[in-house]
Design an enzyme around this catalytic site. Sequence first.
Site, mmCIF file in Angstrom:
data_model
loop_
_atom_site.group_PDB
_atom_site.id
_atom_site.type_symbol
_atom_site.label_atom_id
_atom_site.label_comp_id
_atom_site.label_asym_id
_atom_site.label_seq_id
_atom_site.Cartn_x
_atom_site.Cartn_y
_atom_site.Cartn_z
ATOM 1 N N TYR A 241 0.870 -1.172 0.000
ATOM 2 C CA TYR A 241 0.000 0.000 0.000
ATOM 3 C C TYR A 241 0.911 1.227 0.000
ATOM 4 O O TYR A 241 2.028 1.169 -0.503
ATOM 5 C CB TYR A 241 -0.919 -0.093 1.225
ATOM 6 N N ARG A 294 -6.656 10.678 -10.304
ATOM 7 C CA ARG A 294 -5.890 11.329 -9.232
ATOM 8 C C ARG A 294 -5.344 10.262 -8.299
ATOM 9 O O ARG A 294 -5.876 10.019 -7.222
ATOM 10 C CB ARG A 294 -6.769 12.315 -8.455
ATOM 11 N N LYS A 312 -5.654 -1.670 -2.508
ATOM 12 C CA LYS A 312 -6.729 -1.560 -1.524
ATOM 13 C C LYS A 312 -7.342 -2.932 -1.243
ATOM 14 O O LYS A 312 -7.682 -3.256 -0.097
ATOM 15 C CB LYS A 312 -7.817 -0.617 -2.037
ATOM 16 N N GLU A 383 -12.308 5.046 -5.516
ATOM 17 C CA GLU A 383 -10.945 5.339 -5.089
ATOM 18 C C GLU A 383 -10.230 6.218 -6.112
ATOM 19 O O GLU A 383 -10.231 5.928 -7.319
ATOM 20 C CB GLU A 383 -10.159 4.033 -4.917
ATOM 21 N N ASP A 384 -9.629 7.302 -5.636
ATOM 22 C CA ASP A 384 -8.754 8.175 -6.423
ATOM 23 C C ASP A 384 -9.423 8.735 -7.673
ATOM 24 O O ASP A 384 -8.826 8.774 -8.754
ATOM 25 C CB ASP A 384 -7.453 7.443 -6.768
ATOM 26 N N ASP A 409 -13.201 6.497 -0.381
ATOM 27 C CA ASP A 409 -12.189 6.450 0.670
ATOM 28 C C ASP A 409 -11.400 7.741 0.761
ATOM 29 O O ASP A 409 -10.988 8.149 1.843
ATOM 30 C CB ASP A 409 -11.254 5.269 0.427
ATOM 31 N N ASP A 410 -11.174 8.417 -0.376
ATOM 32 C CA ASP A 410 -10.404 9.657 -0.349
ATOM 33 C C ASP A 410 -11.144 10.755 0.404
ATOM 34 O O ASP A 410 -10.523 11.572 1.086
ATOM 35 C CB ASP A 410 -10.108 10.121 -1.779
ATOM 36 N N ASN A 569 0.890 11.711 0.489
ATOM 37 C CA ASN A 569 1.773 10.600 0.166
ATOM 38 C C ASN A 569 1.803 10.427 -1.350
ATOM 39 O O ASN A 569 0.929 10.952 -2.039
ATOM 40 C CB ASN A 569 1.332 9.309 0.883
#
Length: 740
Positions: A241, A294, A312, A383-384, A409-410, A569
């Site tokens: 991860y 992203r 994930k 996600e993203d 999740d973001d 990150n």
Amino acid sequence: PRARPVPRRSARRPRTTRMAARTPLAISARGGVLVPPRAAHTAARRARPVVAPAVGTRIARAVPARAAEAPAGSTDDAVEDVRECEPSDRGRALVPAPRASRRAMLAAPPALSLGLGLGAMAFSAPASARSASAALSSASASPATLPPPPPFASVGVEMLRDPALYNGLATADRAKRGLDGLLPVATTTPELEVARASAAVDACESPMTKYRQLVSLLNTDERTFYALLESRTADLLPILYTPTVGDACLQYGTLTQRPPGITVSLRDAGNVPNLLARWPKSDVRVAVITDGERILGLGDLGANGMGISAGKSMVYAACGLRPEWLLPIQLDTGTNNETLLNDPLYVGDRARRERGAAYDALLEELVSSLQGRYGRNVLIHFEDFAPRNAFRVLQKFRSASSSTLVINDDIQGTAAVTVAGASAACRAVGKNLTEQRVLFFGAGQANIGAANLLTLAMTEADKTLSLEDARKRIALVDSKGLVYDGRPADKESLSPDKAPFAANLAELQSAFSRSNKKNLDPTSLTDVVAATRCSLLVGAAAIPGAFDASVVRQMSKQNDRPIIFALSNPTSKAECTAAQAYEWSNGSAVFASGTKFPDQTVRDGKTGATRQRRPGFANNAFIFPGVALGSLASGASKVTDKMFLAAALALASLVTEEDLEKGAVYPPTSTIREAAFFVGAGVAAAAAEENVARPGACAGGAIFVAGGKAVPSLDAAPGENDAACVNWEACVRDYAKTCL
């Protein structure tokens, strides 16, 4: 006069003799190529040389007369002469032939070449070798005398290629599964296979090579992979991860791995159900979807974003969800990354990114197809996605008309882990959450989500605090500086996501001028920190070095224990490092980051004493697995904001006084699996409070799984028949127990 000595060279035997003695010929099964057989060659070396006649002389009983009398270079005649020989004598005819003729005869049909090879063996070898050659010649001439080979059995090879069944040298029932001969004879235990895999990972020198090794293990032996991940979660989580998964996405085009999930592109519009039908698992409960626009702080990586969906899914599995419940999905709608569009190794669609109606239609088809195959309760994990789509898509599928179990999740996971860290940090500094003044550096989906959840946390902690007053305790800084009403940099009004947190510039300007004897520069982070008098600084803008010495020292000037979260990150995008935060604050900072930093030796600026600090690891992996477990175990119809707040508070409660003494505001990553169950319990309880849990999901101290089978709750008393689950943690553990 003395006679001249005969040159040594003249004493040598003719070239043809040497060639005949050392070059026995045999036929290869591949296209009639003549090769020296090993056995005959060895025998010929040990035998006394047989002197052959010079080129052009007659060979008794072997070659017809005209074969020796033919002029040099008469290839056709030479070939014909060899054809007329008996098979055992064809090698003798080849030896004295001119070189050009020999080269031509080497290309002769296999039937002729076979005779040449066996004849040459008999010609050059001694009696014992000739006997072996005769046997070989007889066997070659009569293949029907050999027993027919057994038919190819594919079951063993297919077994080796199935990572769900193959378990290395610990694979059971070798004979039954056709693995005899395909595996070494040694047998081991599953535990030893885990040790073998662990040693292989430790032998890798860099995080990226470890990532490749682990992905290779996952593609060949799932059982060992997940056992290794469970036993070394704290060590391997940063590899599979963040931060290493970011490098994996950047290098995705060079990863020769088996595709880990399903790819759905614009070309597949109208055919998505058929694509999902190709996925071999029939009990998917969580689908992790990214469009790759992203990825972490790295930007638009297009189809290379599959690495984040797979990462994930690995975290979900490490925290108690079965691997077959998980489906990574890449939504490939193009990319605007010029580097990828021009990269011949890019794995995605080489087209500009689609953001219009076709995008929305494809996403809707994907979600409805997932629900069509796996049921309404499948959890959709976005996600993203880029901010332009993230909020809009989340709200769309969370609406009452959608009835979709969905999370981002973001937005929500990062929000919950931020609120959890803030709650634990308040314990460390001895203040309440409602006393904090918070400045978010970056106004993207992560910080906007965190600001909204933090507002909810404040109003829940203090029922007398209004939503408007809670928002006044929070400020935002985006790419244009401090967010405030009437900002000239905004061509239009503020976006609805930022507007609730817009600052009153006039009030801040007045207070700042009195204290600093100068005007406030809303584009200077140091000035904004001073003007807002913030005690908690949260960075999620992916601008490395944004929290410089000036910013951290200003935080330390106005707070005895400044709380600094550098959440961006991978590591290359962090606003500051742990060492910098501790050094510039004279050891007083309460620090957490989105990247795991090692323990630090910190010198107290007041006393001069040194002590160890453990930087907090604000990892979303503490949140989203528990949210999934709690939502699925409770049969929730949707995931509400209060369910995420419950996840945050549950995580914060796991931080011990010993952790806080070391400066950590999150539990150790080694406890992440247990944390998932505890967080899941809080989520399930909140689902019941919010009336979104399935009635009777844990009624009677038991839960029901596929087929109507009842699994008793771990703490259910005999004959207990209450209307609600006695212990939500037991309910969540029972849910996981039914499949582990």
